[in-house]
Design a protein around this motif. Structure first.
Motif, short mmCIF file in Angstrom:
data_model
loop_
_atom_site.label_atom_id
_atom_site.label_comp_id
_atom_site.label_asym_id
_atom_site.label_seq_id
_atom_site.Cartn_x
_atom_site.Cartn_y
_atom_site.Cartn_z
N LYS A 1 4.59 -0.43 -12.31
CA LYS A 1 3.95 -0.22 -11.02
C LYS A 1 2.54 0.31 -11.25
N ARG B 1 -1.17 1.41 -9.62
CA ARG B 1 -1.85 1.84 -8.40
C ARG B 1 -3.35 1.88 -8.61
N TYR C 1 -3.57 3.79 -1.65
CA TYR C 1 -3.58 3.08 -2.91
C TYR C 1 -3.08 1.66 -2.71
N ASN C 2 -3.69 0.74 -3.43
CA ASN C 2 -3.20 -0.63 -3.50
C ASN C 2 -2.24 -0.72 -4.67
N VAL C 3 -1.03 -1.19 -4.44
CA VAL C 3 0.01 -1.20 -5.45
C VAL C 3 0.34 -2.63 -5.85
N GLU D 1 0.84 -1.20 0.00
CA GLU D 1 0.00 0.00 0.00
C GLU D 1 0.87 1.24 0.00
N GLU D 2 0.32 2.31 -0.58
CA GLU D 2 0.97 3.61 -0.56
C GLU D 2 -0.06 4.65 -0.12
N ASP E 1 -6.11 2.14 -13.97
CA ASP E 1 -7.20 1.69 -13.12
C ASP E 1 -8.53 1.87 -13.86
#
Length: 655
Positions: free
Chosen positions: A56, A58, A27-29, A19-20, A80
């Motif tokens: 990467k 997000r 955000y789920n990474v 997560e970030e 997304d």
């Protein structure tokens, strides 16, 4: 050991990274592995290798409402793509349409027409979002008589994108709503005139109805096809937002009365089909068993034809009526049913078996969906596509059950008052299936037959009490006859449907208790409630889907995970004999469980101290749970999770 040239390693294309938190949003990474094409005319020895690059990705998991709305126009929708459709389909659960527009439209001032060529990307995204919203969820903008939200969107698009597809759609929708209102007013006037005419000629009308054909006078194909036509029209008009557990579970409360009309219409149709089967089978108390058996056989063949038409809604309604106690107990009539229809009946009944959360019906529906997305949708250019079979029309209660289970297992908000958007993504996964099936329903091309529809609507409905009284007249309780066909549930229709669907129910993590009644339950049984959150920390969210999966797949009363299970609670002397579902954890004691049950039963000012909690055991036995006991450990794990509340002696009656 050398790897053969050009051979790929077996690596997962997606890898959870963590997560970030960025500007208050979580955000789920994930790390996505993609093929990398290396430029150059002479790749040399590297041509023997498969090259990859790691991206990467997000996906917004939780944020405040302002940030969620901002993400609609500033988010990376290529990374997304599910965010916008998930937000538009589920926003009613946490923010109304006018509030979204209040945050969305003032983000920037509308550009002047001469500056449209240099539109900022934010405006292009905003126009695109509004266009998708108008197309996919037009009912969000229906607010008669003035439709202020739609007028506001029309005004904005007329300046931001004059003449564009989005602006034209907004104008078309506003005109459509206005025409609908005019038609409804005319229909109301016509209905009033018809009612007056019917009152004046009531006797003549009654004689006319008696002389008309009844439903079973028509052929099996005609009846099944007309049931499918009605189910198709109703299912295709279901609004996705009304299926959300937080919306559907409030439909009978004061704050939600009159909500979810499109879902209510499917409920009414299901109950009408069930009532029609009951009344047609129980008609004529003096009818000999072979003649009544012929009626049973015809309904079985109608159910079989519904299965062939892939109409699972009417199929289940017919089976529910045939499995109800007033019909099931007619042993002499069932004994006269021929072997072939009896075999068909057992096979059809197995589709909706209670085992494993109706696993059979879920698997069959998935197979039907898979058959629709086969290669015919990806044929080569110039090759005519294969004909896609129509339907299927699902039993909507399956999806409503899953949505309320989600509403139970995942909290609405997380620590820091963040909207739990991960929950909304999971809801969208279910809603998108409904949307996909709705589009497929449009491929049905069955003709409408007014005489059959008139006979269906003319069928006299019977209450549960009337049905059982007629059944006892047809075959007195003391009669000794061959057994009826074996089925799992032998309780009455209302109890069976209420118990079956309440066992599948879940709860909504709001601040007031609640549950989801099944669409198979009559309106008097439709009481909705909400449940407390399971957790509030972002770190706890990752573990929630695993719990949800096990709960949704094996949700029987008393079925346990290591620290939770679903139980059903009723109150003694309740004339409806309705159950309310409770998510019981290993930390719950009797006062808390009793309080939640009383709130779900809509008792005002509930006093848990006035009630005792009993677990219902086999053989008409009961286990008293001590007043301060931990219910999870005090209950008998070998019995289904059915409980009953009884008032203590001397306690005052609830208001």
């Amino acid at each position: 050991m050398e790897r053969p040239p050009g051979k790929e390693l077996a690596l997962a294309p997606l890898q959870e990274w963590g997560e970030e938190e960025v500007d208050g949003a979580v955000y789920n990474v994930t790390l996505r592995r993609q093929h990398s094409q290396r430029p150059g005319p002479d790749p040399g020895p590297s041509a023997d290798f498969v090259h990859y690059r790691t991206c990467k990705v997000r996906a917004l998991r939780a944020a405040r409402i302002e940030r969620l709305v901002l993400e609609l126009v500033q988010g990376d929708h290529e990374q997304d793509p599910a965010f916008v459709p998930a937000f538009l389909a589920t926003h009613r659960a946490f923010i109304p349409t006018d509030h979204v527009l209040g945050l969305l439209l003032p983000l920037r001032q509308a550009p002047r027409p001469q500056g449209l060529v240099r539109l900022h990307s934010g405006y292009r995204a905003l126009i695109s979002v509004l266009g998708s919203w108008l197309l996919d969820h037009p009912q969000d903008f229906k607010d008669p008589p003035a439709h202020p939200n739609l007028v506001r969107v029309c005004t904005f698009l007329s300046v931001a994108a004059p003449g564009g597809a989005e602006s034209q759609e907004a104008e078309r929708l506003l005109k459509h709503f206005q025409e609908e209102e005019e038609e409804e007013e005319e229909e109301e006037e016509e209905v009033a005139k018809k009612l007056q005419e019917e009152e004046e000629g009531a006797k003549e009308e009654e004689e006319h109805v008696k002389e008309g054909p009844e439903l079973l006078d028509f052929s099996v194909d005609e009846v099944a096809e007309q049931l499918t036509v009605m189910d198709m029209e109703l299912f295709s008009q279901v609004c996705l937002g009304e299926c959300l557990g937080s919306v559907w579970s409030h439909r009978d409360k004061a704050v939600g009365r009159g909500t979810a009309p499109s879902v209510r219409a499917t409920v009414a149709q299901f109950n009408a089909v069930t009532s029609c089967v009951l009344s047609s089978v129980l008609v004529g108390p003096g009818l000999p068993p072979p003649y009544r058996a012929h009626r049973l056989e015809k309904w079985i063949f109608i159910a079989q034809r519904c299965r062939e038409l892939r109409n699972f809604s009417s199929l289940r309604a017919i089976l529910s009526a045939l499995q109800s106690n007033p019909v099931y107990r007619l042993k002499r009539s069932w004994a006269a049913v021929s072997r072939e229809p009896l075999s068909i009946y057992r096979k059809l009944s197995n589709i909706f078996s209670d085992e494993n959360n109706h696993l059979n019906s879920r698997e069959i529906l998935s197979q039907e969906e898979a058959s629709l997305t086969s290669p015919e949708e990806e044929t080569a250019p110039g090759v005519p596509p294969l004909k896609v079979p129509p339907g299927p029309i699902p039993y909507l209660g399956t999806f409503l059950t899953d949505l309320v289970m989600l509403d139970t297992a995942l909290p609405d908000r997380l620590e820091g008052d963040l909207i739990n958007f991960e929950k909304r993504r999971k809801e969208w996964e279910i809603l998108s299936r409904i949307q996909h099936l709705q589009r497929r329903c449009m491929s049905y091309s069955l003709p409408s037959r007014p005489p059959v529809l008139a006979a269906f609507h003319a069928q006299r409905p019977l209450s549960e009490e009337q049905s059982y009284r007629l059944s006892r007249v047809i075959e007195p309780p003391a009669a000794s006859c061959p057994s009826s066909p074996r089925i799992r549930r032998r309780i009455s229709l209302t109890k069976r449907l209420s118990a079956k669907l309440s066992r599948e129910r879940g709860f909504s993590p709001s601040h007031q208790p609640g549950d989801l009644p099944s669409p198979t339950v009559t309106s008097s049984s439709a009481q909705g409630t909400v449940e407390q959150p399971l957790g509030t920390k972002v770190s706890e969210l990752r573990a929630a889907p695993a719990f949800l999966g096990s709960l949704a797949q094996t949700s029987h009363p008393g079925q346990r995970t290591p620290d939770a299970c679903v139980i059903r609670v009723s109150i003694d002397h309740d004339p409806g004999n309705l159950y309310r579902s409770i998510l019981l954890t290993s930390q719950d004691k009797v006062p808390g469980v009793v309080l939640r049950a009383l709130q779900k039963l809509h008792l005002e000012q509930p006093q848990p101290r006035d009630y005792q909690l009993f677990q219902v055991l086999p053989g008409d036995r009961e286990l008293l749970i001590p007043d301060n006991a931990n219910v999870f450990y005090a209950m008998s794990p070998a019995s289904p999770g059915d409980f009953v509340l009884r008032k203590k002696e001397g306690a005052q009656s609830p208001p």
